[in-house]
Scaffold this motif. Structure first.
Motif, mmCIF file in Angstrom:
data_model
loop_
_atom_site.group_PDB
_atom_site.id
_atom_site.type_symbol
_atom_site.label_atom_id
_atom_site.label_comp_id
_atom_site.label_asym_id
_atom_site.label_seq_id
_atom_site.Cartn_x
_atom_site.Cartn_y
_atom_site.Cartn_z
ATOM 1 N N ILE A 63 -13.195 -5.411 1.944
ATOM 2 C CA ILE A 63 -13.862 -4.103 1.871
ATOM 3 C C ILE A 63 -12.823 -3.070 1.440
ATOM 4 N N VAL A 64 -13.104 -2.428 0.328
ATOM 5 C CA VAL A 64 -12.175 -1.431 -0.202
ATOM 6 C C VAL A 64 -12.939 -0.118 -0.442
ATOM 7 N N PHE A 84 -0.069 2.161 1.851
ATOM 8 C CA PHE A 84 0.240 1.228 0.766
ATOM 9 C C PHE A 84 0.185 1.896 -0.609
ATOM 10 N N ASN A 85 0.115 3.225 -0.609
ATOM 11 C CA ASN A 85 0.091 4.009 -1.857
ATOM 12 C C ASN A 85 -1.018 3.590 -2.806
ATOM 13 N N ALA A 86 -2.138 3.195 -2.264
ATOM 14 C CA ALA A 86 -3.225 2.711 -3.118
ATOM 15 C C ALA A 86 -4.128 3.836 -3.610
ATOM 16 N N ILE A 87 -4.009 5.029 -3.001
ATOM 17 C CA ILE A 87 -4.904 6.124 -3.389
ATOM 18 C C ILE A 87 -4.098 7.271 -4.004
ATOM 19 N N SER A 88 -4.523 7.706 -5.181
ATOM 20 C CA SER A 88 -3.872 8.867 -5.812
ATOM 21 C C SER A 88 -4.883 9.998 -5.936
ATOM 22 N N ILE A 89 -4.505 11.171 -5.492
ATOM 23 C CA ILE A 89 -5.363 12.358 -5.579
ATOM 24 C C ILE A 89 -4.566 13.501 -6.220
ATOM 25 N N VAL A 98 -8.445 4.827 -6.834
ATOM 26 C CA VAL A 98 -7.949 3.799 -5.930
ATOM 27 C C VAL A 98 -7.360 2.668 -6.768
ATOM 28 N N ASN A 99 -6.143 2.242 -6.433
ATOM 29 C CA ASN A 99 -5.551 1.082 -7.087
ATOM 30 C C ASN A 99 -5.821 -0.143 -6.196
ATOM 31 N N TYR A 100 -6.770 -0.992 -6.650
ATOM 32 C CA TYR A 100 -7.207 -2.099 -5.793
ATOM 33 C C TYR A 100 -6.147 -3.183 -5.629
ATOM 34 N N ASN A 123 -14.479 -6.026 -2.900
ATOM 35 C CA ASN A 123 -13.537 -6.414 -3.942
ATOM 36 C C ASN A 123 -13.397 -7.937 -3.869
ATOM 37 N N PRO A 124 -13.625 -8.667 -4.983
ATOM 38 C CA PRO A 124 -13.578 -10.124 -4.920
ATOM 39 C C PRO A 124 -12.210 -10.641 -4.460
ATOM 40 N N LEU A 125 -12.244 -11.563 -3.524
ATOM 41 C CA LEU A 125 -11.019 -12.101 -2.943
ATOM 42 C C LEU A 125 -10.855 -13.561 -3.359
ATOM 43 N N GLY A 126 -11.963 -14.251 -3.489
ATOM 44 C CA GLY A 126 -11.904 -15.659 -3.870
ATOM 45 C C GLY A 126 -13.146 -16.395 -3.414
ATOM 46 N N ARG A 127 -13.042 -17.733 -3.364
ATOM 47 C CA ARG A 127 -14.187 -18.559 -2.994
ATOM 48 C C ARG A 127 -13.781 -19.530 -1.898
ATOM 49 N N ILE A 128 -14.731 -19.791 -1.026
ATOM 50 C CA ILE A 128 -14.503 -20.817 -0.007
ATOM 51 C C ILE A 128 -15.507 -21.929 -0.253
#
Lengths: 287, 297
Positions: A63-64, A84-89, A98-100, A123-128
């Motif tokens: 969840i992002v 984590f410096n993922a958001i720039s405003i 947002v840098n995912y 945000n896609p993470l992968g498959r199980i």
């Protein structure tokens, strides 16, 4: 009972050992054994079971945040709370992004925003995937979306989805000793470290031993490709009172079998003997 | 100056042995061990450490048990399940699960949580008999390995520019996760070391997909090719289909292990052995590919 198989160094034979233990333990424990491939960057266990039937496949996400610019006041609180410096405003430019790749999905930004300007998106993470094999209780693997750096989150989800109630769950760990490995072995009752008798193998084994000591995990060592290097690894195990769970001799023929994906065909007698010894040893350890 | 990164996807394909061999051929190059998790290149190159630097490896939450009211807010909000109830019934942080997001600290109504920076990662600038080397040692179970890779690569490039070196040679990590991503971004070429096994090719394919997304050119070596010549042919056609230049094939040889046992690269251990000659022509080809951009783009 969870047994994790880790190594420090890559290429020492984690997958070979995991897949073989899955087979030999399944025989011993009436098929109440499951295998979970936690090397989500490069899952390999299933390559050795071309006949297996896929039972299920689930896409998994983290969840992002997504910023709703109509509601956003550009107050920057979310960016300040994001470690984590993922958001720039940029307020003057009414810029919010947002840098995912950097987002750890910690949820701090959602708590920070008092203007309801952040929407939770996936945000896609992968498959199980879950497979039924001709022996054992089945295999589960996590497969990381290429380009994602969130291995740990996926491993957590794979472990959660794994069915419980099996006598033994084997966890095939990724190489190395950092966060994904720690996540794999976190709840394991016992860890098997697979090493090779070379300076590279020994060096990385020492680091892995340090990690397991820190985690206070009981563990033992399997020396794979025995006969290929020197005896320093045995000296190290002896000096540090570490259990040698087994010794698997190097065999070029077997390496050729492995290269084709044929782990269960024509297992050389000496290797089969090694695995029987290992299974007996593990039985003693488990009880 | 050109930067080349040795990668494989699967571990154990022979990245480090090959990097060490190329290091002894490169002359006027800087070496960088990007496998910060299980770095092994130093076992052959025997670096003499000249500078030690600390690296921030993220933060870690601490709960002050005296001010904690055991309201469990921290436990409820932590998405990493890093806070558990200890034997005394108090919340405690599992340092290996904590990602240092500080959410618990910010939401704790009793102000009982503080987050401290971890400084358990070190990186080094060293000298080896072949030239300068930058490498690192991660603290136990530490995070931010991707950032650490970025940091040491920056330093290696800086030294290369200062020394007017022709190459930076990176020994990469296995896998396709954060450290692999950090060792691909901005490099001039990836040297893919593949072993001809089902898992070797499977992992290499996932890596190629990742490298292609960064539009970095790739050339390849098939290592231990004689383990299964039939499968080697499969690997070769895969490379051809994907327009990846095959710069050489190396047979399985116990000599690689023997040379490591005496802390030498294969080139030093057996300079006139056919495999060493093979590696020399491989390096020549990689050099040419790197210099004549046209072949590579």
């Amino acid at each position: 009972m969870q047994i994790a198989i880790a190594s420090g160094k890559g290429g020492t034979g984690k997958t070979t050992v995991s897949v073989n233990l899955y087979y030999f333990l399944s025989v011993k424990y009436n098929n109440k054994v499951q295998l979970i491939d936690c090397d989500v960057e490069e899952p390999n266990d299933m390559l050795f079971f071309p006949q297996a039937k896929k039972k299920s496949e689930t896409e998994v996400y983290t969840i992002v945040p997504e910023i709703d610019k109509a509601k956003c006041t550009f107050c920057k609180k979310c960016a300040v709370w994001c470690e984590f410096n993922a958001i720039s405003i940029v307020k003057n430019l009414k810029f919010a992004e947002v840098n995912y790749d950097l987002c750890h999905s910690c949820g701090a930004c959602f708590e920070a925003c008092t203007f309801d300007a952040l929407k939770q998106i996936e945000n896609p993470l992968g498959r199980i995937s879950e497979y039924q094999t001709t022996f054992g209780a089945g295999i589960m693997e996590g497969r990381l979306e290429i380009g994602s750096a969130m291995q740990t989150a996926l491993i957590k989800k794979v472990k959660k989805q794994a069915s419980t109630g099996q006598t033994i769950t084997l966890l095939d760990a990724p190489p190395g000793t950092s966060c994904p490995v720690v996540e794999t072995v976190a709840n394991a009752d016992y860890v098997i470290l697979v090493t090779e008798p070379t300076p590279f193998g020994l060096h990385d084994l020492k680091i892995a031993v340090e990690v397991l000591k820190e985690l206070k995990k009981p563990f033992g060592v399997i020396v794979n490709k025995a006969g290929l290097g020197n005896n320093d690894v045995y000296q190290f195990l002896k000096e540090n009172n570490i259990t040698l769970v087994g010794n698997i001799p190097f065999s070029k023929n077997y390496a050729a079998n492995y290269s084709r994906g044929d782990l269960f065909e024509n297992i050389p007698a000496e290797l089969e003997k090694s695995y029987h010894t290992i299974v007996d040893q593990l039985q003693l350890i488990i009880s | 100056m050109k930067e080349i990164t040795v990668l494989s996807g699967k571990g154990g394909a022979g990245k480090t042995s090959i990097t060490a061999a190329l290091a002894s051929l490169a002359q006027n190059a800087v070496f960088c061990d990007n496998d910060v998790d299980a770095s092994d290149l130093h076992l052959i190159l025997k670096p003499e450490i000249k500078e030690t630097h600390q690296f921030d490896s993220g933060s870690l939450a601490f709960i002050n048990q005296e001010t904690c009211t055991k309201c469990r807010t921290c436990q409820d909000v932590c998405r990493f399940e890093a806070i558990f109830t200890n034997n005394d019934g108090s919340p405690e942080v599992n340092p290996l699960q904590c990602e240092g997001c500080r959410l618990c600290e910010r939401l704790c109504p009793a102000d009982a949580i503080q987050t401290h920076q971890n400084l358990n990662n070190n990186w080094y600038v060293s000298y080896t008999r072949f030239g300068a080397m930058v490498h690192a040692k991660m603290g136990v179970g530490e995070e931010n390995s991707g950032k650490l890779v970025t940091r040491i690569r920056e330093k290696a490039r800086e030294i290369a520019l200062e020394n007017k070196a022709d190459f930076v040679l990176n020994d990469g990590p296995p896998g396709i996760g954060c450290t692999a991503i950090s060792s691909i971004t901005g490099t001039n070429a990836v040297l893919l070391v593949i072993e001809p096994t089902v898992s070797g090719l499977h992992d290499a394919k996932r890596l190629v997909e990742l490298v292609n997304s960064f539009q970095v050119p790739i050339c390849a070596i098939i290592n231990k090719y004689d383990i299964n010549t039939e499968f080697t042919a499969t690997v070769e056609s895969y490379l051809k289909e994907n327009k990846i230049v095959l710069v050489g094939k190396i047979p399985f040889s116990k000599m690689f292990v023997e040379s490591i046992l005496v802390e030498k690269s294969l080139i030093e251990f057996a300079p006139n052995h056919p495999i060493s000659l093979n590696l020399k022509s491989i390096w020549k080809m990689i050099r040419q590919l790197l210099i004549s951009k046209t072949c590579f783009q």
